[in-house]
Design a protein around this motif. Structure first.
Motif, PDB file in Angstrom:
ATOM      1  N   MET A 562    -102.001   3.867 102.058  1.00 52.39           N
ATOM      2  CA  MET A 562    -102.029   5.111 101.375  1.00 52.39           C
ATOM      3  C   MET A 562    -103.014   6.178 102.049  1.00 52.39           C
ATOM      4  O   MET A 562    -102.593   7.282 102.108  1.00 52.39           O
ATOM      5  CB  MET A 562    -102.478   4.883  99.916  1.00 52.39           C
ATOM      6  N   GLU A 563    -104.018   5.800 102.428  1.00 52.30           N
ATOM      7  CA  GLU A 563    -104.971   6.678 103.187  1.00 52.30           C
ATOM      8  C   GLU A 563    -104.423   7.395 104.445  1.00 52.30           C
ATOM      9  O   GLU A 563    -104.288   8.765 104.536  1.00 52.30           O
ATOM     10  CB  GLU A 563    -106.407   6.109 103.438  1.00 52.30           C
ATOM     11  N   LEU A 564    -103.480   6.757 105.132  1.00 44.46           N
ATOM     12  CA  LEU A 564    -102.998   7.112 106.143  1.00 44.46           C
ATOM     13  C   LEU A 564    -101.786   8.036 105.686  1.00 44.46           C
ATOM     14  O   LEU A 564    -101.488   9.245 106.353  1.00 44.46           O
ATOM     15  CB  LEU A 564    -102.057   6.001 106.941  1.00 44.46           C
ATOM     16  N   VAL A 565    -100.913   7.734 104.494  1.00 42.29           N
ATOM     17  CA  VAL A 565     -99.932   8.861 104.134  1.00 42.29           C
ATOM     18  C   VAL A 565    -100.584  10.011 103.657  1.00 42.29           C
ATOM     19  O   VAL A 565    -100.483  10.932 103.909  1.00 42.29           O
ATOM     20  CB  VAL A 565     -99.124   7.878 102.969  1.00 42.29           C
ATOM     21  N   ALA A 566    -102.033   9.907 102.869  1.00 46.19           N
ATOM     22  CA  ALA A 566    -102.591  11.221 102.549  1.00 46.19           C
ATOM     23  C   ALA A 566    -102.857  12.033 103.559  1.00 46.19           C
ATOM     24  O   ALA A 566    -102.963  13.334 103.671  1.00 46.19           O
ATOM     25  CB  ALA A 566    -103.607  10.688 101.680  1.00 46.19           C
ATOM     26  N   GLY A 567    -103.472  11.278 104.872  1.00 39.04           N
ATOM     27  CA  GLY A 567    -104.042  11.937 105.723  1.00 39.04           C
ATOM     28  C   GLY A 567    -103.002  12.876 106.531  1.00 39.04           C
ATOM     29  O   GLY A 567    -103.096  13.968 106.755  1.00 39.04           O
ATOM     30  N   GLU A 568    -101.622  12.261 106.628  1.00 44.62           N
ATOM     31  CA  GLU A 568    -100.388  12.951 107.256  1.00 44.62           C
ATOM     32  C   GLU A 568    -100.017  13.966 106.500  1.00 44.62           C
ATOM     33  O   GLU A 568     -99.843  15.137 106.864  1.00 44.62           O
ATOM     34  CB  GLU A 568     -99.449  11.993 107.643  1.00 44.62           C
ATOM     35  N   ILE A 569     -99.932  13.944 105.138  1.00 46.30           N
ATOM     36  CA  ILE A 569     -99.464  14.863 104.096  1.00 46.30           C
ATOM     37  C   ILE A 569    -100.623  15.992 104.176  1.00 46.30           C
ATOM     38  O   ILE A 569    -100.190  17.226 104.398  1.00 46.30           O
ATOM     39  CB  ILE A 569     -99.144  14.339 102.767  1.00 46.30           C
ATOM     40  N   ALA A 570    -102.059  15.643 104.213  1.00 47.37           N
ATOM     41  CA  ALA A 570    -102.790  16.887 104.454  1.00 47.37           C
ATOM     42  C   ALA A 570    -102.929  17.482 105.636  1.00 47.37           C
ATOM     43  O   ALA A 570    -103.004  18.810 105.591  1.00 47.37           O
ATOM     44  CB  ALA A 570    -104.372  16.229 104.144  1.00 47.37           C
ATOM     45  N   ALA A 571    -102.512  17.073 106.675  1.00 47.01           N
ATOM     46  CA  ALA A 571    -102.521  17.632 108.083  1.00 47.01           C
ATOM     47  C   ALA A 571    -101.326  18.306 108.054  1.00 47.01           C
ATOM     48  O   ALA A 571    -101.353  19.444 108.921  1.00 47.01           O
ATOM     49  CB  ALA A 571    -102.211  16.383 109.209  1.00 47.01           C
ATOM     50  N   ASP A 572    -100.105  17.875 107.403  1.00 50.87           N
ATOM     51  CA  ASP A 572     -99.017  19.074 107.446  1.00 50.87           C
ATOM     52  C   ASP A 572     -99.127  20.147 106.698  1.00 50.87           C
ATOM     53  O   ASP A 572     -98.593  21.222 107.137  1.00 50.87           O
ATOM     54  CB  ASP A 572     -97.688  18.245 106.746  1.00 50.87           C
ATOM     55  N   LEU A 573     -99.877  19.925 105.418  1.00 49.83           N
ATOM     56  CA  LEU A 573    -100.071  21.276 104.682  1.00 49.83           C
ATOM     57  C   LEU A 573    -101.410  21.983 105.375  1.00 49.83           C
ATOM     58  O   LEU A 573    -101.645  23.056 104.697  1.00 49.83           O
ATOM     59  CB  LEU A 573    -100.690  20.650 103.503  1.00 49.83           C
ATOM     60  N   GLY A 574    -102.029  21.496 106.140  1.00 49.80           N
ATOM     61  CA  GLY A 574    -103.366  22.233 106.792  1.00 49.80           C
ATOM     62  C   GLY A 574    -104.571  22.180 105.895  1.00 49.80           C
ATOM     63  O   GLY A 574    -105.382  23.189 105.752  1.00 49.80           O
ATOM     64  N   VAL A 575    -104.671  21.089 104.965  1.00 52.40           N
ATOM     65  CA  VAL A 575    -105.824  21.148 104.098  1.00 52.40           C
ATOM     66  C   VAL A 575    -106.546  19.659 104.012  1.00 52.40           C
ATOM     67  O   VAL A 575    -106.289  18.690 104.952  1.00 52.40           O
ATOM     68  CB  VAL A 575    -105.369  21.264 102.615  1.00 52.40           C
TER      69      VAL A 575
END
Length: 664
Positions: A562-575
């Motif tokens: 889940m941390e990996l998922v959250a990290g990729e979503i954050a990267a896509d959003l730039g946050v």
């Protein structure tokens, strides 16, 4: 029992009627006798580190004999618990890395080249054959684990989301060698040493990071290489997966790689012939606790040896009480000591493969990679012998009477209790006259195989479609309902299931990993039909994608996914991760490992909800930092709420606040 002891009605009835008549005590029954808890223990303000104690802190006695106050004592106890939990996870990743290295050296046992190449790329391992890459990966992991505490672990920056590792470096909580950090925590929390609760809480965060990055994330990625990757599918779950006509080996623990050779051996011609000679259909592995969840995650990549996942830690006693288990093989925790008297009663043998999980009445077989084939054969020998004993003592007439009485009971009809008691008495007198009284427990189509890789593949190769649904408000946000099951928070899986229902009703997508999955899938929330329980917009999304509103990431180790998922979503959003409309809840946390998980989640900057407080409430400093000041340290926050509805409301409010911060 007046209190509901488990959320699943079938299991509830059997635990009330069947096990009671067998005169077998379970953890559910012992919980009633242990309901009066020590107030000092609940607050964490009892110290027994030296012979002047135990010292208990109160307004009338604000300091122990040595002068330690409530803050020192409570946080010192908490640090020791987090260190113990971290030790458990580091033990698991260390063994996984050793298995990877042995496999690489022998040039065998790698099931997913794609997973190997992804991990090599992540860790910047280049050149050589695939076997060379695998050995280099293992060496890098082990080298990091064994560093001294004053040498920072190098792979943290390779794996963690960059903005997070930068934040950790800035506030000086990047961990040194994981094993040495645990050692330092034990020393730091000893008598007359550290008395600074803030310093000790920072140590908890360092342990949380090494636990999460290595014990959670890396263990999964190594197991993907060794055991094969997940594949999204819909599978039967619950005690119904147990076939009385098979030789059934119940597995418990967390170390999936220990079972690689056994899994292959069970589908060999040798074992098939031996099972048929014993009168059985096959020899099967029955999943229980997190290792079962991990098998279920990879079922499509495995073999037909795995029959399915029966349930979580507090389902294990009911699984045994069916009388259909012929052998237990355990290799780590969540293997309840309470199974021992049930095994004695039903003459079920036990084998432990790791001495950290040695049970009193179990045979200990030290697992080594070199002896794996011999160990697999000895396991099958014992299981088939036990099956023969079970089959030879079965009396069809008594079995039919018992099945009939129990069926009426489970169907809600009025069974003749005299008939039921007589049938049970006859069964107990024969000790091994076993049948499966919970053939209807569970569901036939729970989603499995969800990972950071398969979820992205399902969405078309990126998290873009999920992000768009969040931006549009069709999905308000994501809640990770994770961790253990316990018996204090309203009963077995009760808080977990009811909170999840509240969250999906609010159009919040739920991801789950750990023993929480066992309850959620067995109650149908991981089946597509559960879309009817979701709010209108989430229901529409689920029906269009033909998915449930609760996604199954597998074992507690998969919290790292889940941390990996959250990290990729954050990267896509730039946050950064703390800005995401994602919350975490461990409504029924149980063990010290869960506290280490929580420290990782707080270090990541998540809002973390617990349905029961950790044992630090006697420390004003700990409460203030964890529930308030943590926001200024990592961006995270701890929320304690024992009420289901207000917990759901609070988590929704946090998600809405995060959405507002992103301009959504």
């Amino acid at each position: 029992m007046d209190k509901k002891i488990t959320i699943c009605n079938d299991a509830d009835k059997v635990l009330e009627n069947f096990i009671k008549e067998l005169d077998i005590e379970t953890s559910h029954h012992r919980m009633i006798n242990q309901e009066n808890k020590c107030g000092y223990g609940l607050q964490g303000i009892c110290c027994r580190l030296c012979s002047n104690g135990p010292c208990r802190i109160s307004p009338a006695r604000p300091r122990g004999v040595c002068g330690a106050d409530a803050d020192t004592i409570a946080v010192r106890n908490f640090l020791r618990s987090v260190a113990a939990g971290s030790g458990c996870y580091i033990h698991v990743v260390e063994n996984a890395a050793k298995q990877l290295k042995k496999s690489a050296q022998a040039k065998t046992g790698i099931r997913s080249k794609n997973a190997l190449l992804r991990l090599a790329d992540m860790l910047d391992v280049k050149g050589g054959s695939d076997w060379d890459k695998a050995e280099k990966i293992a060496d890098k992991v082990l080298q990091d684990l064994y560093r001294p505490a004053d040498e920072k672990m190098e792979l943290v920056k390779e794996i963690a989301y960059p903005l997070r590792s930068q934040a950790w470096e800035k506030i000086d909580i990047l961990p040194g060698g994981a094993k040495d950090e645990i050692f330092n925590a034990v020393v730091k929390s000893s008598t007359n040493l550290n008395s600074d609760p803030v310093n000790m809480l920072h140590q908890c965060l360092r342990l949380g990071i090494s636990t999460g990055v290595y014990g959670l994330v890396l263990t999964n990625l190594i197991n993907d290489v060794l055991m094969g990757e997940g594949e999204i599918s819909f599978e039967p779950v619950g005690i119904q997966v147990v076939d009385p006509e098979c030789v059934n080996i119940m597995i418990t623990g967390h170390q999936h790689a220990f079972f690689s050779d056994l899994q292959e051996y069970l589908v060999s011609e040798d074992v098939i012939n031996r099972a048929e000679a014993a009168g059985a259909k096959a020899v099967k592995l029955v999943g229980c606790t997190c290792v079962g969840q991990d098998f279920q995650l990879r079922k499509a990549a495995g073999t037909d040896a795995f029959c399915g996942h029966a349930g979580n830690n507090y389902t294990s006693e009911a699984v045994l009480a069916t009388g259909c288990i012929d052998l237990i093989v355990s290799e780590f925790n969540c293997t309840l000591p309470g199974i021992e008297p049930i095994c004695d009663n039903l003459e079920i043998p036990q084998i432990c493969l790791d001495d950290v999980a040695k049970k009193r009445n179990a045979d200990y077989v030290h697992f080594t990679w070199e002896d794996r084939s011999e160990i697999s054969r000895s396991i099958v020998d014992k299981a088939i012998d036990s099956y023969r004993s079970r089959r030879s003592s079965m009396t069809p007439d008594n079995t039919q009477k018992l099945v009939s009485a129990l069926s009426r009971c489970l169907a809600g009809g009025e069974a003749d209790m005299t008939d039921l008691q007589n049938a049970l008495t006859q069964m107990v007198s024969q000790s091994k006259n076993r049948i499966n009284p919970m053939a209807s427990h569970g569901v036939h189509n729970a989603i499995t195989g969800v990972t950071e890789v398969t979820l992205k593949q399902f969405l078309g190769g990126s998290y873009g479609p999920l992000i768009d649904l969040i931006k549009q408000g069709k999905i308000k946000g994501i809640a990770g309902v994770v961790g253990c099951s316990n018996l204090r928070a309203k009963g077995h899986d009760v808080y977990t299931v009811e909170l999840t229902k509240q969250l999906i009703k609010k159009n919040i997508l739920v991801l789950s990993a750990g023993c929480t999955c066992g309850g959620l899938e067995n109650c149908g929330l991981m089946s597509p039909e559960a879309a009817e329980l979701a709010g209108d917009s989430l229901k529409e999304v689920c029906k269009s994608l033909r998915i449930p509103p609760v996604l199954n990431f597998g074992p507690c180790l998969a919290i790292g996914r889940m941390e990996l998922v959250a990290g990729e979503i954050a990267a896509d959003l730039g946050v950064d991760i703390p800005q995401l409309p994602i919350v975490m809840s461990a409504p029924q946390w149980l063990e010290e490992q869960a506290l280490a998980d929580g420290a990782f989640a707080l270090a990541l900057g998540f809002t973390v909800h617990l349905g029961l407080p950790p044992f630090v409430t006697g420390s004003p400093v700990a409460v203030d930092i964890l529930t308030d000041k943590m926001k200024d340290i990592t961006g995270g926050q701890l929320i304690i709420d024992t009420d289901i509805e207000t917990s759901a409301d609070t988590l929704e409010a946090v998600i809405m606040e995060k959405r507002s911060g992103l301009g959504l």
